[in-house]
Design an enzyme around this catalytic site. Structure first.
Site, PDB file in Angstrom:
ATOM      1  N   SER A  20       0.797  -0.862  -6.570  1.00  0.00           N
ATOM      2  CA  SER A  20       1.176  -1.949  -7.478  1.00  0.00           C
ATOM      3  C   SER A  20       2.075  -1.442  -8.602  1.00  0.00           C
ATOM      4  O   SER A  20       2.042  -0.262  -8.956  1.00  0.00           O
ATOM      5  CB  SER A  20      -0.077  -2.597  -8.080  1.00  0.00           C
ATOM      6  OG  SER A  20      -0.886  -3.158  -7.083  1.00  0.00           O
TER       7      SER A  20
ATOM      8  N   HIS B 188       0.820  -1.212   0.000  1.00  0.00           N
ATOM      9  CA  HIS B 188       0.000   0.000   0.000  1.00  0.00           C
ATOM     10  C   HIS B 188       0.857   1.267   0.000  1.00  0.00           C
ATOM     11  O   HIS B 188       0.393   2.333  -0.413  1.00  0.00           O
ATOM     12  CB  HIS B 188      -0.915  -0.014   1.228  1.00  0.00           C
ATOM     13  CG  HIS B 188      -2.065   0.943   1.122  1.00  0.00           C
ATOM     14  ND1 HIS B 188      -3.001   0.875   0.120  1.00  0.00           N
ATOM     15  CD2 HIS B 188      -2.422   2.010   1.896  1.00  0.00           C
ATOM     16  CE1 HIS B 188      -3.891   1.829   0.280  1.00  0.00           C
ATOM     17  NE2 HIS B 188      -3.559   2.548   1.355  1.00  0.00           N
TER      18      HIS B 188
ATOM     19  N   LYS C 186     -13.059  -6.510 -11.872  1.00  0.00           N
ATOM     20  CA  LYS C 186     -12.054  -7.291 -12.608  1.00  0.00           C
ATOM     21  C   LYS C 186     -11.585  -8.480 -11.773  1.00  0.00           C
ATOM     22  O   LYS C 186     -11.399  -9.592 -12.292  1.00  0.00           O
ATOM     23  CB  LYS C 186     -10.875  -6.382 -12.957  1.00  0.00           C
ATOM     24  CG  LYS C 186      -9.967  -6.918 -14.053  1.00  0.00           C
ATOM     25  CD  LYS C 186      -8.931  -5.880 -14.424  1.00  0.00           C
ATOM     26  CE  LYS C 186      -8.047  -6.408 -15.541  1.00  0.00           C
ATOM     27  NZ  LYS C 186      -7.015  -5.427 -15.924  1.00  0.00           N
ATOM     28  N   ASP C 187     -11.392  -8.270 -10.467  1.00  0.00           N
ATOM     29  CA  ASP C 187     -11.024  -9.370  -9.564  1.00  0.00           C
ATOM     30  C   ASP C 187     -12.126 -10.412  -9.486  1.00  0.00           C
ATOM     31  O   ASP C 187     -11.853 -11.616  -9.427  1.00  0.00           O
ATOM     32  CB  ASP C 187     -10.743  -8.827  -8.157  1.00  0.00           C
ATOM     33  CG  ASP C 187      -9.325  -8.281  -8.026  1.00  0.00           C
ATOM     34  OD1 ASP C 187      -8.532  -8.512  -8.939  1.00  0.00           O
ATOM     35  OD2 ASP C 187      -9.024  -7.629  -7.012  1.00  0.00           O
TER      36      ASP C 187
ATOM     37  N   GLU D 231       4.105 -33.982  -2.030  1.00  0.00           N
ATOM     38  CA  GLU D 231       3.048 -33.454  -2.893  1.00  0.00           C
ATOM     39  C   GLU D 231       3.674 -32.718  -4.078  1.00  0.00           C
ATOM     40  O   GLU D 231       4.815 -32.260  -4.023  1.00  0.00           O
ATOM     41  CB  GLU D 231       2.148 -32.505  -2.098  1.00  0.00           C
ATOM     42  CG  GLU D 231       1.155 -33.221  -1.200  1.00  0.00           C
ATOM     43  CD  GLU D 231       0.003 -33.847  -1.976  1.00  0.00           C
ATOM     44  OE1 GLU D 231      -1.128 -33.355  -1.899  1.00  0.00           O
ATOM     45  OE2 GLU D 231       0.242 -34.864  -2.668  1.00  0.00           O
TER      46      GLU D 231
END
Length: 385
Positions: free
Chosen positions: A206, A202, A228-229, A272
């Site tokens: 980004s 923050h 969009k998310d 895994e």
């Protein structure tokens, strides 16, 4: 002034989810962060319900899983959501890390964001390993035995650490109790680290695919980026549901549906799938101590990227050589993952060693060398103009 901006707590939510300015050019690869948050919520919620019916005693652990699957209302669904959720968590995390490497999200001034992200990656791997051991199937038992035994390679104190972790002289009841306690605790540690990750992000916001500053053209988080998310959230839920309802055992190992038996060693002991690349690096080094150092070093070397990348341009969007080396690195990582599940035999031994050398060379040699060359080409290009 609206209440969402004047109220102390709502203003915090507003600054992160509503008015937070985001570069207008960010693409769908940047949605992996929200998907990882969703995965964490799914894992914590499903895990809490599973603990209500799970027994940590070694004579009951495997049977309690079967009890959840057969007798508890919707227990099969909760168990499959949790098991497949771990795999989807790592799918999203690997893509998220790949995106960060491709777009140079680790470069200054976001080094702290990258560092916390690597710590989250390590804690997530540890949490997943502990959870896998709790099933107490054949692969759980032998996987726990092999991985914990690696600590015996530590000079001087290694042979004392292993029985301390086991609570005895082999993986047994105290081991499962300890693994369960840690597995329940660590997701909440992860949640705290995620909040720290978001707080660090923050500060500067980004990055963007172009690699130049995004301060010129920014949009508020809501409603464009929230919507969009949600698009990728719905796609994620659809794909996740297909695995949970139609192919729930695809990403797991069949041997883990056999009750643990310390007297019978499986034909091949593999973790895994999301741990396989690092397991391949471990096996490629002949020395036990060297293998352990290489395995942990393969994760920690991610922290070197902000310092080894000398490029004056962020990201690989306009850099041909960096883009080519990045895709070779991705191919090499997938190759390591495939080698991790194969038997240690010719030609896989040599191939694993070459892949391991390339993995470390990418961070130590290739990235600084190519970034320096591209800087020179950039200066020559500008000079000729």
């Amino acid at each position: 002034m609206t209440i969402r901006k004047s109220n102390t707590y709502l203003s915090l939510v507003n600054s992160y989810l509503i008015d937070s300015p985001q570069p207008s050019s960010i693409n769908y690869w940047y949605n992996l962060g929200s998907l990882l948050g969703l995965c964490l919520v799914i894992q914590i919620a499903s895990g809490i319900f599973l603990t209500m019916h799970y027994s940590t005693h070694i004579s009951l652990a495997f049977d309690s899983i079967e009890h959840i699957m057969r007798d508890v209302n919707a227990g099969w669904l909760i168990r499959y959501i949790h098991a497949n959720g771990a795999s989807f968590f790592f799918i999203c995390m690997y893509i998220h890390i790949g995106k960060a490497i491709y777009y140079g999200s680790y470069k200054s001034p976001r080094i702290l964001v990258w560092t916390i992200g690597v710590i989250i990656f390590i804690v997530t791997m540890a949490t997943a390993f502990l959870g896998y051991c709790l099933v107490y199937g054949q692969m759980s038992l032998w996987g726990a035995t092999v991985i914990t035994n690696l600590l015996s390679a530590i000079p001087f104190i290694g042979n004392d650490i292993v029985p301390f972790i086991w609570g005895g002289f082999s993986v047994g009841n105290p081991t499962i109790n300890r693994f369960f306690a840690l597995h329940y605790l660590m997701p909440f540690v992860l949640a705290a680290l995620v909040l720290m990750h978001l707080m660090a992000l923050h500060i500067h916001g980004s990055t963007n695919p172009i690699g130049i500053t995004g301060n010129i053209d920014r949009l508020p988080m809501h409603n464009y980026f929230i919507f969009k998310d949600l698009v990728t959230v719905f796609v994620f839920i659809i794909i996740f549901s297909l695995f949970v309802f139609f192919s729930p055992n695809t990403l797991g190992h069949s041997d883990n549906y056999i009750p643990a038996n310390p007297l019978v060693t499986p034909a091949s002991i593999v973790p895994e799938w999301y741990l396989l690349p690092f397991y391949a690096i471990l096996r490629s080094i002949p020395s036990k101590l060297g293998g352990v150092i290489a395995m942990f070093g393969a994760i920690l070397i991610l922290l070197s990227l902000p310092y080894t990348d000398k490029s004056i341009i962020r990201g690989n969007a306009f850099k041909l050589l960096s883009k080519l080396s990045f895709y070779l690195f991705i191919f090499n990582f997938i190759l390591l993952g495939n080698l991790g599940q194969l038997h240690v035999e010719v030609p896989f031994i040599a191939l694993g060693q070459f892949a391991t050398i390339f993995y470390f060379a990418y961070f130590i040699i290739i990235v600084p060398f190519i970034s320096s060359i591209e800087n020179i080409l950039f200066y020559i290009g500008n000079y000729n103009k």
